[in-house]
Design a protein around this motif. Structure first.
Motif, PDB file in Angstrom:
ATOM      1  N   LYS A 179       6.320   0.834  45.733  1.00  0.00           N
ATOM      2  CA  LYS A 179       6.924   1.898  44.914  1.00  0.00           C
ATOM      3  C   LYS A 179       6.300   3.269  45.181  1.00  0.00           C
ATOM      4  O   LYS A 179       6.797   4.283  44.714  1.00  0.00           O
ATOM      5  N   PRO A 229       5.847   6.491  46.974  1.00  0.00           N
ATOM      6  CA  PRO A 229       6.709   7.212  47.932  1.00  0.00           C
ATOM      7  C   PRO A 229       6.113   7.346  49.322  1.00  0.00           C
ATOM      8  O   PRO A 229       6.861   7.452  50.306  1.00  0.00           O
ATOM      9  N   PHE A 282       7.235   4.388  51.462  1.00  0.00           N
ATOM     10  CA  PHE A 282       8.642   4.221  51.827  1.00  0.00           C
ATOM     11  C   PHE A 282       8.771   4.342  53.341  1.00  0.00           C
ATOM     12  O   PHE A 282       8.225   5.259  53.957  1.00  0.00           O
ATOM     13  N   TYR A 324      16.562   7.248  41.796  1.00  0.00           N
ATOM     14  CA  TYR A 324      15.593   8.314  41.527  1.00  0.00           C
ATOM     15  C   TYR A 324      15.138   8.269  40.076  1.00  0.00           C
ATOM     16  O   TYR A 324      13.942   8.384  39.781  1.00  0.00           O
ATOM     17  N   VAL A 365      13.433  -2.168  48.731  1.00  0.00           N
ATOM     18  CA  VAL A 365      14.375  -1.087  49.006  1.00  0.00           C
ATOM     19  C   VAL A 365      15.761  -1.537  48.556  1.00  0.00           C
ATOM     20  O   VAL A 365      15.973  -2.683  48.171  1.00  0.00           O
ATOM     21  N   PRO A 411      12.928   3.738  45.436  1.00  0.00           N
ATOM     22  CA  PRO A 411      13.395   4.491  46.609  1.00  0.00           C
ATOM     23  C   PRO A 411      14.911   4.523  46.716  1.00  0.00           C
ATOM     24  O   PRO A 411      15.569   3.485  46.660  1.00  0.00           O
ATOM     25  N   GLY A 444      12.661  10.865  48.535  1.00  0.00           N
ATOM     26  CA  GLY A 444      12.073   9.534  48.399  1.00  0.00           C
ATOM     27  C   GLY A 444      13.112   8.486  48.734  1.00  0.00           C
ATOM     28  O   GLY A 444      13.502   7.694  47.882  1.00  0.00           O
ATOM     29  N   SER A 445      13.579   8.482  49.987  1.00  0.00           N
ATOM     30  CA  SER A 445      14.659   7.591  50.411  1.00  0.00           C
ATOM     31  C   SER A 445      14.213   6.729  51.580  1.00  0.00           C
ATOM     32  O   SER A 445      13.285   7.065  52.312  1.00  0.00           O
ATOM     33  N   THR A 446      14.931   5.629  51.750  1.00  0.00           N
ATOM     34  CA  THR A 446      14.804   4.825  52.960  1.00  0.00           C
ATOM     35  C   THR A 446      16.203   4.592  53.512  1.00  0.00           C
ATOM     36  O   THR A 446      17.201   4.927  52.866  1.00  0.00           O
TER      37      THR A 446
END
Length: 765
Positions: A325, A327, A330, A641, A609, A646, A675-677
């Motif tokens: 978790k 960031p 990620f 978010y 994810v 993520p 904060g993405s994958t």
């Protein structure tokens, strides 16, 4: 990668200077959060004490919060505490209710959270569920409906209030949630009324069904307006003023109960079905426990939520030694296209990714007949094509592991497909059923006149989802029998009968034999039967064994919503993953990284994810928007978010002949900023056609190295997440990077800042 469970002693307990039994009102404080509980057992004040000179009140004056509510599901009635007595020595509240019940609730104050636990409830007097809260706040910015959090992310306030369940049978959401899984729908809520004012025909808290036909999962997402918020739970709720409340509940799972459930209500194609939920003796609400916390929002995840997870021994999966978790942990994954594997491992290594999803190998079906051997007991099948010789999963996983990379597959979770063990030709006696009836007249092989004692609900087409007619079946003994419909008048007869369905064996059955109307999945390749909870446990363990035998450490759980089909909702999800990881630990399998078709309070702790969908439905790099074809990108971004998870950009961004470095630097900037994958599509033929292949690999790895070093400050992430911006990043050393702002095509770079590695995030290995 590891999967660890930690148990840390309580950090500190507040000693109250009161008499042993006291009817007075009390204040309790953590490092950041102060609550006031009145003599009736209601929270009437919630304050931020991290800023002593600005102790803002977050409890609405018109909405106090019951510490613990009781619920009688038969009458649909809540009981709130009427009187509270606090025992300062035992740190417990004795809460009295109008129905005569008395609850004993412990309240332990830790440095960063309150731990609440139900110790006893006597007499029950019809109570079969308890509810923590709802705890009402005046926060009206972001709400995390999956884990239960109210967030004000503004610089002026910067505060969050939330809860976490501390045991599997405590679930995010209200007690009246049907089948323990909240409806999938839209709610109206503006996260910023000044920027996004509501039109006159809409109001806060208004609910709408999802879009589309109820079958096409992309078309579900049908509202790009920022005030249409998709819901993946109800642990946080919105009132008519836009204020956020948080709530958890727990039930006694031993009594028989019937639910009328659809995860996607208000759509004919997904209309509710009646389901007799399997009783689970021993799974009770006594011991239900939650952590209640408040803290600055900007540090809540790593300072408070992580602390709760560690201190309470909750699932704590890690990657590169960091909590998934976090960031900075990620990282995107590779996803294969084209079934050519010679270069996939080198590609993934050059990108700096850690996992490869063998998505082009199709579905894994839970078939316990193979004992977990995907390629035969001697790994004789070689499905992974390589020029130097095809490989089994085990051989390919060994190859990938040399580069520190894991591989994985896509299961259909608990869909027991035709022709697999537990389904057919010999169906298990541990299948989930919707109703149980009796055969009133004996039948022999070939007979199609099947008479039942009670036609109630037998006209419903099985499953709450899709209602696939070809899956409508009953089980008598070891025979599966298809039918569709039931006669309206006695003697009640099943219609359109087909014996020996799914190649099961026709047999004689006696009057009085039990008829099980089976719970099923949907069509489109997901066809299957649903297991009962004990068989589900075995399937969870089977997936761990598949990993051990074949070297897998990654799953994409398609059909993850099938875990709701037994009527136990988020509890079913928690139990499934708990069993899978417990078995994995026994076998010496490290943490199994996974994504899936959904995200729920049940999977939040375990799931790494959530990369679903892709292309123009998620993040469209061409138009620079979250979903240009549908609102899926915007909707899933907002959900994740708000829930400290993520955001996913899907299976996306394939490298092709015309791909450019600038495109991937933009993708990485968005990923780091928000904060993405994502799952990067890698087709060997397409990648080799790209002149900028090497430069693209280098650019992506540069960004991911800086992300893993936690080198991006909070102020900068806001700039990176703005799709109107374009950046270029250069690595100067292992510990520093230079960031440039450029034109949209990556040209005319202008120095913006120098980034440094966070000392708490050393370079791995």
């Amino acid at each position: 990668m590891q999967f660890r469970f930690f148990k840390i002693l309580v950090l500190s307990i507040v000693t109250l200077q009161v008499t042993p039994f006291c009817y007075a009102q009390h204040d309790f404080s953590t490092d950041y959060f102060k609550i006031h509980i009145n003599k009736n057992g209601w929270i009437t004040s919630m304050k931020n004490v991290s800023r002593p000179t600005r102790q803002r009140e977050f409890s609405p004056a018109d909405k106090p919060s019951p510490l613990l509510s009781l619920y009688d599901s038969k009458t649909g009635k809540y009981y709130h505490p009427a009187k509270a007595v606090f025992d300062a020595k035992k740190l417990t509240y004795r809460l009295q209710y109008a129905n005569g019940s008395i609850a004993t609730v412990s309240l332990i104050v830790n440095k960063k959270y309150f731990k609440l636990a139900l110790q006893s409830l006597n007499p029950r007097n019809g109570i079969d569920q308890v509810q923590w809260g709802a705890y009402h706040t005046n926060i009206n910015n972001l709400f995390g409906e999956i884990i239960g959090v109210a967030r004000d992310t503004s610089d002026a306030v910067n505060y969050a209030i939330g809860m976490l369940a501390l045991n599997d049978n405590t679930l995010g959401g209200t007690s009246e949630t049907v089948a323990d899984a909240a409806p999938f729908q839209y709610i109206i809520h503006s996260p910023d009324p000044k920027r996004f004012p509501l039109p006159s025909h809409l109001h806060e808290g208004q609910v709408f069904p999802i879009g589309g036909d109820g079958i096409n999962d992309v078309a579900f997402y049908a509202h790009k307006e920022p005030y249409y918020r998709i819901l993946y739970g109800n642990a946080a709720q919105i009132d008519e003023k836009g204020r956020i409340s948080i709530v958890y509940n727990s039930r006694d799972r031993a009594p028989k109960r019937e639910v009328y459930f659809s995860l996607i209500p208000n759509m004919p194609v997904n209309k509710p079905n009646h389901l007799d939920v399997q009783p689970l003796p021993g799974v009770n609400f006594i011991g239900s426990s939650v952590a209640l916390w408040g803290s600055p929002d900007s540090t809540a995840l790593l300072d408070v939520v992580q602390n709760i997870v560690l201190a309470e021994g909750l699932p704590y999966p890690t990657i590169n030694g960091k909590w998934v978790k976090d960031p900075a942990a990620f990282v995107p994954d590779a996803i294969t296209v084209g079934q050519a594997y010679d270069s996939i491992v080198p590609y993934t290594r050059h990108l700096g990714f850690k996992a490869i999803s063998l998505y082009d190998q199709g579905f894994i079906r839970p078939d316990r007949a193979n004992g977990g051997y995907l390629d035969g007991k001697n790994f004789e099948r070689k499905p992974l094509k390589m020029a130097a010789g095809n490989k089994s999963h085990k051989e390919f996983s060994d190859l990938a592991l040399q580069s520190g990379i894991i591989i994985g597959r896509t299961p259909i979770t608990t869909a027991l497909a035709p022709g697999t063990k537990d389904a057919s030709p010999v169906p298990s006696d541990s299948l989930c059923y919707q109703q149980k009836r009796l055969l009133t007249k004996s039948i022999a092989p070939g007979d199609t006149i099947i008479l039942v004692d009670d036609p109630k609900y037998l006209d419903e087409i099985a499953s709450w989802e899709g209602h696939a007619k070809n899956l409508n079946m009953i089980k008598i003994g070891k025979e599966l029998i298809y039918y569709l419909g039931v006669s309206e008048k006695a003697p009640y007869r099943l219609l359109n009968v087909k014996r020996g369905y799914w190649k099961s064996t026709e047999a004689s059955h006696s009057a009085g034999d039990t008829i099980y109307k089976l719970q099923v999945t949907i069509n489109y390749g997901y066809d299957g039967l649903i297991p009962n909870i004990q068989l589900q446990d075995k399937i969870a363990q089977y997936y761990a064994e598949v990993c051990k035998i074949n070297g897998l450490a990654y799953y994409d759980f398609d059909g993850q919503e099938f875990l709701f089909n037994n009527g136990h909702g988020y509890y079913s999800v928690k139990r499934f993953f708990h069993k899978m990881f417990d078995r994995a630990k026994e076998l010496g399998v490290p943490y199994i990284r996974f994504t899936g078709s959904t995200l729920s309070e049940g999977s939040w702790h375990y799931q790494s994810v959530w990369n679903v969908g892709g292309g123009k439905n998620l993040y469209d790099v061409e138009t620079r928007e979250w979903g240009s074809a549908t609102s899926q990108g915007k909707d899933l971004r907002d959900v994740t978010y708000a829930n400290f998870f993520p955001s996913g950009m899907g299976g996306n961004f394939p490298i092709k002949a015309q791909s450019t470095v600038a495109h991937y630097e933009h993708i990485e900037a968005i990923a780091v900023g928000l904060g993405s994958t994502y799952s990067l599509q890698l087709n060997q033929k397409d990648v080799e056609s790209c002149p900028q292949k090497v430069a693209i690999f280098k650019a992506i790895k540069t960004w991911e190295n800086a992300r893993a070093a936690n080198a991006f400050p909070r102020w900068l992430k806001k700039e990176l997440a703005n799709p109107a911006n374009q950046f270029h990043l250069e690595e100067t050393t292992d510990d520093s990077w230079k960031l440039y702002k450029t034109d949209l095509d990556g040209k005319n770079p202008k120095p913006l800042c120098t980034l440094k590695r966070d000392v708490n995030y050393p370079k791995a290995g």
